[in-house]
Write a protein that holds these residues in place. Sequence first.
Motif, mmCIF file in Angstrom:
data_model
loop_
_atom_site.group_PDB
_atom_site.id
_atom_site.type_symbol
_atom_site.label_atom_id
_atom_site.label_comp_id
_atom_site.label_asym_id
_atom_site.label_seq_id
_atom_site.Cartn_x
_atom_site.Cartn_y
_atom_site.Cartn_z
ATOM 1 N N SER A 104 0.828 -1.212 0.000
ATOM 2 C CA SER A 104 0.000 0.000 0.000
ATOM 3 C C SER A 104 0.857 1.254 0.000
ATOM 4 C CB SER A 104 -0.934 0.003 1.209
ATOM 5 O OG SER A 104 -1.831 -1.090 1.159
ATOM 6 N N LEU A 105 1.914 1.255 0.808
ATOM 7 C CA LEU A 105 2.802 2.415 0.851
ATOM 8 C C LEU A 105 3.529 2.599 -0.481
ATOM 9 C CD1 LEU A 105 4.329 2.000 4.438
ATOM 10 C CD2 LEU A 105 2.771 3.815 3.677
ATOM 11 N N SER A 106 3.952 1.506 -1.098
ATOM 12 C CA SER A 106 4.646 1.586 -2.382
ATOM 13 C C SER A 106 3.722 2.124 -3.469
ATOM 14 C CB SER A 106 5.177 0.206 -2.785
ATOM 15 O OG SER A 106 6.124 -0.264 -1.844
ATOM 16 N N ARG B 110 4.057 5.558 -5.623
ATOM 17 C CA ARG B 110 3.946 5.558 -7.086
ATOM 18 C C ARG B 110 2.972 6.630 -7.561
ATOM 19 N NH1 ARG B 110 1.454 3.526 -11.698
ATOM 20 N NH2 ARG B 110 2.815 2.356 -13.114
ATOM 21 N N ALA B 111 1.855 6.745 -6.865
ATOM 22 C CA ALA B 111 0.841 7.717 -7.256
ATOM 23 C C ALA B 111 1.340 9.149 -7.086
ATOM 24 C CB ALA B 111 -0.427 7.498 -6.429
ATOM 25 N N SER C 278 5.663 5.227 -12.878
ATOM 26 C CA SER C 278 5.839 3.955 -13.569
ATOM 27 C C SER C 278 7.267 3.439 -13.466
ATOM 28 C CB SER C 278 5.459 4.108 -15.043
ATOM 29 O OG SER C 278 6.269 5.088 -15.673
ATOM 30 N N GLN C 279 8.225 4.339 -13.193
ATOM 31 C CA GLN C 279 9.616 3.924 -13.020
ATOM 32 C C GLN C 279 9.911 3.493 -11.588
ATOM 33 O OE1 GLN C 279 12.511 6.634 -14.749
ATOM 34 N NE2 GLN C 279 10.905 7.592 -15.973
ATOM 35 N N LEU C 280 8.980 3.761 -10.697
ATOM 36 C CA LEU C 280 9.189 3.412 -9.292
ATOM 37 C C LEU C 280 8.824 1.963 -9.011
ATOM 38 C CD1 LEU C 280 9.843 4.273 -6.399
ATOM 39 C CD2 LEU C 280 7.469 5.041 -6.178
ATOM 40 N N CYS C 281 7.642 1.560 -9.447
ATOM 41 C CA CYS C 281 7.185 0.188 -9.234
ATOM 42 C C CYS C 281 5.970 -0.073 -10.112
ATOM 43 C CB CYS C 281 6.853 -0.066 -7.753
ATOM 44 S SG CYS C 281 5.454 0.920 -7.147
ATOM 45 N N THR C 282 5.584 -1.322 -10.188
ATOM 46 C CA THR C 282 4.397 -1.688 -10.941
ATOM 47 C C THR C 282 3.142 -1.276 -10.179
ATOM 48 O OG1 THR C 282 3.162 -3.565 -11.867
ATOM 49 C CG2 THR C 282 4.452 -3.976 -9.883
ATOM 50 N N ASP C 283 2.022 -1.112 -10.897
ATOM 51 C CA ASP C 283 0.760 -0.806 -10.231
ATOM 52 C C ASP C 283 -0.060 -2.062 -9.970
ATOM 53 O OD1 ASP C 283 0.139 -1.447 -12.797
ATOM 54 O OD2 ASP C 283 -1.099 0.302 -13.197
ATOM 55 N N ASP C 284 0.519 -3.220 -10.264
ATOM 56 C CA ASP C 284 -0.133 -4.508 -9.998
ATOM 57 C C ASP C 284 0.198 -4.927 -8.570
ATOM 58 O OD1 ASP C 284 -0.792 -7.228 -9.762
ATOM 59 O OD2 ASP C 284 -0.499 -7.584 -11.898
ATOM 60 N N GLY C 285 -0.801 -4.905 -7.685
ATOM 61 C CA GLY C 285 -0.559 -5.187 -6.271
ATOM 62 C C GLY C 285 0.011 -6.570 -6.024
ATOM 63 N N ARG D 206 3.679 -7.260 -4.520
ATOM 64 C CA ARG D 206 3.849 -8.032 -3.292
ATOM 65 C C ARG D 206 4.952 -9.077 -3.474
ATOM 66 N NH1 ARG D 206 -0.794 -9.124 -2.980
ATOM 67 N NH2 ARG D 206 -1.518 -7.632 -1.401
ATOM 68 N N HIS D 207 4.953 -9.724 -4.630
ATOM 69 C CA HIS D 207 5.995 -10.719 -4.911
ATOM 70 C C HIS D 207 7.370 -10.054 -4.992
ATOM 71 C CE1 HIS D 207 8.132 -14.043 -6.806
ATOM 72 N NE2 HIS D 207 8.497 -13.214 -7.769
ATOM 73 N N GLN D 208 7.454 -8.905 -5.647
ATOM 74 C CA GLN D 208 8.747 -8.234 -5.797
ATOM 75 C C GLN D 208 9.299 -7.764 -4.461
ATOM 76 O OE1 GLN D 208 7.902 -5.174 -8.666
ATOM 77 N NE2 GLN D 208 8.043 -6.560 -10.419
ATOM 78 N N ILE D 209 8.440 -7.163 -3.634
ATOM 79 C CA ILE D 209 8.904 -6.710 -2.317
ATOM 80 C C ILE D 209 9.325 -7.897 -1.465
ATOM 81 C CG2 ILE D 209 8.209 -5.583 -0.177
ATOM 82 C CD1 ILE D 209 6.406 -3.766 -1.811
ATOM 83 N N GLY D 210 8.534 -8.968 -1.514
ATOM 84 C CA GLY D 210 8.898 -10.161 -0.752
ATOM 85 C C GLY D 210 10.241 -10.721 -1.178
ATOM 86 N N ALA D 211 10.488 -10.722 -2.506
ATOM 87 C CA ALA D 211 11.773 -11.220 -3.003
ATOM 88 C C ALA D 211 12.921 -10.310 -2.582
ATOM 89 C CB ALA D 211 11.719 -11.342 -4.525
ATOM 90 N N LEU D 212 12.678 -8.998 -2.607
ATOM 91 C CA LEU D 212 13.725 -8.053 -2.217
ATOM 92 C C LEU D 212 14.082 -8.185 -0.746
ATOM 93 C CD1 LEU D 212 15.534 -5.630 -2.882
ATOM 94 C CD2 LEU D 212 13.608 -4.133 -2.372
#
Length: 234
Positions: A20-22, A26-27, A33-40, A44-50
């Motif tokens: 939600s914060l990410s 982005r908004a 669009s260069q910050l992160c995807t808008d697909d929640g 979630r998968h990308q943040i979890g992997a990071l």
Amino acid sequence: MRTPVAVRPARPQDLDVLVSLSLAARAESLVGSQLCTDDGDRLRHQIGALVAEPGALGLVGLLDDEVCGLVLARIVGPSLFTDEVTVSIEAVFVAEGARRRGVGHALLGGVVEEAQRVGASDVLAVPLPGARGMLRFLARLGFAPAAAHRVVSTEVLQRRLDADGATPARRAGRVGLDDLIARRRRARAGRTSGASATAGTAAAEARQSRASTSMQVSRAEQTRRPRGSTTTTS
């Protein structure tokens, strides 16, 4: 009375709030669009992997026990190329309603504690150029400009490479060499053709010059009479 601010490591149950914060970051960004995807789900998968990556650092900032800010960072080094250790901040964000209350400073304070723990001499931040508020915030804290990271899925990258006509790396050198040889051959052929044409033109001009000279000599011989052949009639 000042509301207490707290910072702690991110937990698995914080993942939804981090997403939600990410998305909020982005908004707000001019280049969201260069910050992160808008697909929640994907985010979630990308943040979890990071956060799960070796050397990763995920911190959350809280006001009244409510998560309102985040820092995602990595511990970089030592490596084959350097003995130094650096903390690289991938993202830092505080929700709009929690700003100017010390959450950002507290989050970076947590980063400094981790940097000191691992012996890092520098803290690297990578904010986007359009994140003016964050740039000013970091500038006030002494940060110098730094480059930004980019991310792309393997499938999209493969499609883009195929569309651009890219060849496998093992063939790239040979293709480039063949192209260079072909260009040199065309250049030599052009020079040879040009030289031949020049030589042919020069030969034709020489033949024409000789023919003209011969014709002039012939005409002179025809019109010239010897002195002894002159006849006088009385």
